[in-house]
Design a protein around this motif. Structure first.
Motif, PDB file in Angstrom:
ATOM      1  N   GLU A 176       6.700  78.764  46.747  1.00  0.00           N
ATOM      2  CA  GLU A 176       5.967  79.325  45.606  1.00  0.00           C
ATOM      3  C   GLU A 176       5.978  78.363  44.423  1.00  0.00           C
ATOM      4  O   GLU A 176       4.970  78.179  43.743  1.00  0.00           O
ATOM      5  CB  GLU A 176       6.596  80.658  45.189  1.00  0.00           C
ATOM      6  N   ILE A 177       7.119  77.740  44.178  1.00  0.00           N
ATOM      7  CA  ILE A 177       7.229  76.766  43.087  1.00  0.00           C
ATOM      8  C   ILE A 177       6.305  75.585  43.340  1.00  0.00           C
ATOM      9  O   ILE A 177       5.579  75.124  42.438  1.00  0.00           O
ATOM     10  CB  ILE A 177       8.692  76.295  42.942  1.00  0.00           C
ATOM     11  N   LEU A 234       8.226  84.203  38.401  1.00  0.00           N
ATOM     12  CA  LEU A 234       9.310  84.306  39.379  1.00  0.00           C
ATOM     13  C   LEU A 234      10.571  84.939  38.811  1.00  0.00           C
ATOM     14  O   LEU A 234      11.544  85.137  39.522  1.00  0.00           O
ATOM     15  CB  LEU A 234       9.635  82.914  39.935  1.00  0.00           C
ATOM     16  N   GLY A 235      10.551  85.267  37.506  1.00  0.00           N
ATOM     17  CA  GLY A 235      11.702  85.916  36.900  1.00  0.00           C
ATOM     18  C   GLY A 235      12.837  84.982  36.557  1.00  0.00           C
ATOM     19  O   GLY A 235      13.996  85.392  36.516  1.00  0.00           O
ATOM     20  N   PHE A 236      12.521  83.700  36.296  1.00  0.00           N
ATOM     21  CA  PHE A 236      13.543  82.712  35.967  1.00  0.00           C
ATOM     22  C   PHE A 236      13.471  82.343  34.497  1.00  0.00           C
ATOM     23  O   PHE A 236      12.462  82.563  33.824  1.00  0.00           O
ATOM     24  CB  PHE A 236      13.322  81.410  36.752  1.00  0.00           C
ATOM     25  N   SER A 237      14.527  81.717  34.030  1.00  0.00           N
ATOM     26  CA  SER A 237      14.446  80.986  32.769  1.00  0.00           C
ATOM     27  C   SER A 237      13.839  79.615  33.078  1.00  0.00           C
ATOM     28  O   SER A 237      13.845  79.156  34.228  1.00  0.00           O
ATOM     29  CB  SER A 237      15.836  80.816  32.164  1.00  0.00           C
ATOM     30  N   LEU A 238      13.293  78.963  32.080  1.00  0.00           N
ATOM     31  CA  LEU A 238      12.704  77.636  32.275  1.00  0.00           C
ATOM     32  C   LEU A 238      13.767  76.638  32.751  1.00  0.00           C
ATOM     33  O   LEU A 238      13.490  75.759  33.574  1.00  0.00           O
ATOM     34  CB  LEU A 238      12.060  77.155  30.979  1.00  0.00           C
ATOM     35  N   ARG A 239      14.982  76.801  32.262  1.00  0.00           N
ATOM     36  CA  ARG A 239      16.070  75.908  32.665  1.00  0.00           C
ATOM     37  C   ARG A 239      16.385  76.061  34.156  1.00  0.00           C
ATOM     38  O   ARG A 239      16.605  75.070  34.866  1.00  0.00           O
ATOM     39  CB  ARG A 239      17.308  76.214  31.828  1.00  0.00           C
ATOM     40  N   THR A 240      16.387  77.306  34.632  1.00  0.00           N
ATOM     41  CA  THR A 240      16.642  77.548  36.049  1.00  0.00           C
ATOM     42  C   THR A 240      15.550  76.942  36.907  1.00  0.00           C
ATOM     43  O   THR A 240      15.818  76.331  37.955  1.00  0.00           O
ATOM     44  CB  THR A 240      16.738  79.057  36.311  1.00  0.00           C
ATOM     45  N   PRO A 286       3.309  89.032  51.784  1.00  0.00           N
ATOM     46  CA  PRO A 286       3.605  89.147  50.361  1.00  0.00           C
ATOM     47  C   PRO A 286       4.909  88.467  49.999  1.00  0.00           C
ATOM     48  O   PRO A 286       5.823  88.415  50.815  1.00  0.00           O
ATOM     49  CB  PRO A 286       3.709  90.657  50.138  1.00  0.00           C
ATOM     50  N   PHE A 287       4.998  87.929  48.784  1.00  0.00           N
ATOM     51  CA  PHE A 287       6.180  87.201  48.367  1.00  0.00           C
ATOM     52  C   PHE A 287       6.922  88.010  47.303  1.00  0.00           C
ATOM     53  O   PHE A 287       6.332  88.479  46.352  1.00  0.00           O
ATOM     54  CB  PHE A 287       5.811  85.841  47.774  1.00  0.00           C
ATOM     55  N   GLU A 288       8.225  88.184  47.487  1.00  0.00           N
ATOM     56  CA  GLU A 288       9.051  88.842  46.503  1.00  0.00           C
ATOM     57  C   GLU A 288       9.976  87.804  45.894  1.00  0.00           C
ATOM     58  O   GLU A 288      10.793  87.193  46.580  1.00  0.00           O
ATOM     59  CB  GLU A 288       9.889  89.969  47.143  1.00  0.00           C
TER      60      GLU A 288
END
Length: 357
Positions: free
Chosen positions: A288-289, A306-312, A348-350
């Protein structure tokens, strides 16, 4: 009026409701009348309004044996009962008030749908039979072009047989037909056959690696999209959009995706030296990234999706560069495009949830 007398609490029939027109405060004449009743004195005819105040407040009731005889009740106990009654009323009213926003939201959806159905630019189609019938009707009347974005995957034999007749008739009328698929359909034999047949009749097909939304545009006057108004709406629900500005914008989105996609005429995918599609080394999340990267999406948008922080997300991309041995993001994107990993369909992607790092 009849003579009044004082009676114990338990031997009277009491009304605790507040009559219309009376507030929560007793007037001075009503207070004087309460003392008059407590002393057992009679109530004059002109004191009837003050008597109503006392009854409404719950400090005066009527005798069970003599309904016309007002009786003064012990005030502290009477007011405690009255207060409890009013608090119960207020609690019920607060529960009703707290439910108003949720009710308003439900009604707003119905109101908006009714307004749209009245000709404001969109119409909600809730049943699959209605959706299919409307699409068939509009496509049958197409005069210039049909643009279809179909991210759902390979076609079934049944759908192919239905669509061949419908789309071939449109092509015979001189209608331009362009369809965009996900890249994974290149591995499906039924869809390969469909694309070969329709390409021979003049249709055009392209495939795209990154995700996109489903819609159909006819003559840039009609569009059919999934229901994004109501969360969790059934997949078969759709909107028939006729607002020219919205349909024009959607056509532009389609054109942008079309220019980024790869042409396809139904030929099987050529396997590269890296091996078959199954020989992958990336996870669904990593793919996905990478898909967002080659699509040119900002990293902050990918992180939010994706529910991440930019740092992650940055750390995840660094891990991918090290795994692929890429010295830069462009090189990583190029290596991904040449790999069998890009052919995997993860829908589908979770998204994996990760705490901000």
């Amino acid at each position: 009026m009849a003579r009044t007398r004082h009676r114990p609490w338990g031997k009277t029939r009491m009304g605790l409701g507040i009559s219309a027109g009376h507030g929560e405060h007793l007037t001075a004449p009503a207070i004087r009348l309460y003392g008059q009743i407590a002393r057992g004195e009679g109530v004059r005819e002109e004191q009837k309004p003050e008597l109503d105040e006392l009854v409404a407040m719950g400090v005066v009731a009527y005798d069970e044996q003599q309904p016309d005889v007002p009786v003064a009740l012990e005030p502290q106990e009477a007011m405690r009962r009255h207060t409890a009654s009013k608090l119960a009323e207020l609690t019920a009213q607060m529960e009703q008030v707290s439910a108003i926003p949720a009710v308003a939201d439900k009604l707003a959806v119905q109101f908006e749908r009714a307004a749209l159905q009245s000709g404001a630019g969109s119409q909600f189609l809730g049943e699959p039979e209605l959706v299919n019938a409307r699409i068939q009707d509009v496509v049958a009347k197409a005069e210039v072009e049909i643009l279809a974005a179909q991210p759902g995957g390979p076609r079934s034999r049944e759908l192919m047989d239905i669509a061949v007749k419908r789309d071939s008739e449109a092509l015979k009328r001189g209608v331009r037909l362009q369809t965009l698929y996900r890249d994974t359909v290149r591995d499906d034999e039924v869809t390969q056959e469909w694309a070969r047949i329709m390409t021979g009749l003049g249709a055009s097909y392209r495939t795209l690696l990154c995700p996109f939304e489903r819609f159909i545009i006819v003559d840039r006057r009609h569009a059919f999209i999934s229901d994004y108004v109501v969360p969790g709406a059934p997949e078969h629900a759709a909107w028939h959009v006729t607002d020219r500005a919205v349909v024009g914008y959607m056509a532009k989105v389609f054109e942008n995706n079309w220019h980024r996609a790869m042409a396809w005429q139904g030929e099987p995918r050529e396997r590269d030296a890296a091996g078959p599609v199954g020989a992958v080394r990336t996870t669904p999340l990593q793919r996905e990234i990478l898909r967002d990267m080659v699509a040119g999406k900002p990293q902050i948008a990918t992180a939010a999706r994706l529910g991440f922080s930019l740092r992650t997300l940055t750390r995840r991309i660094d891990d991918l560069r090290k795994m692929w041995g890429a010295e830069s993001l462009p090189q990583l994107a190029a290596m991904w495009m040449d790999s069998p990993d890009r052919h995997v369909d993860d829908k589908p992607f979770e998204a994996e949830r990760e705490s901000a790092a």
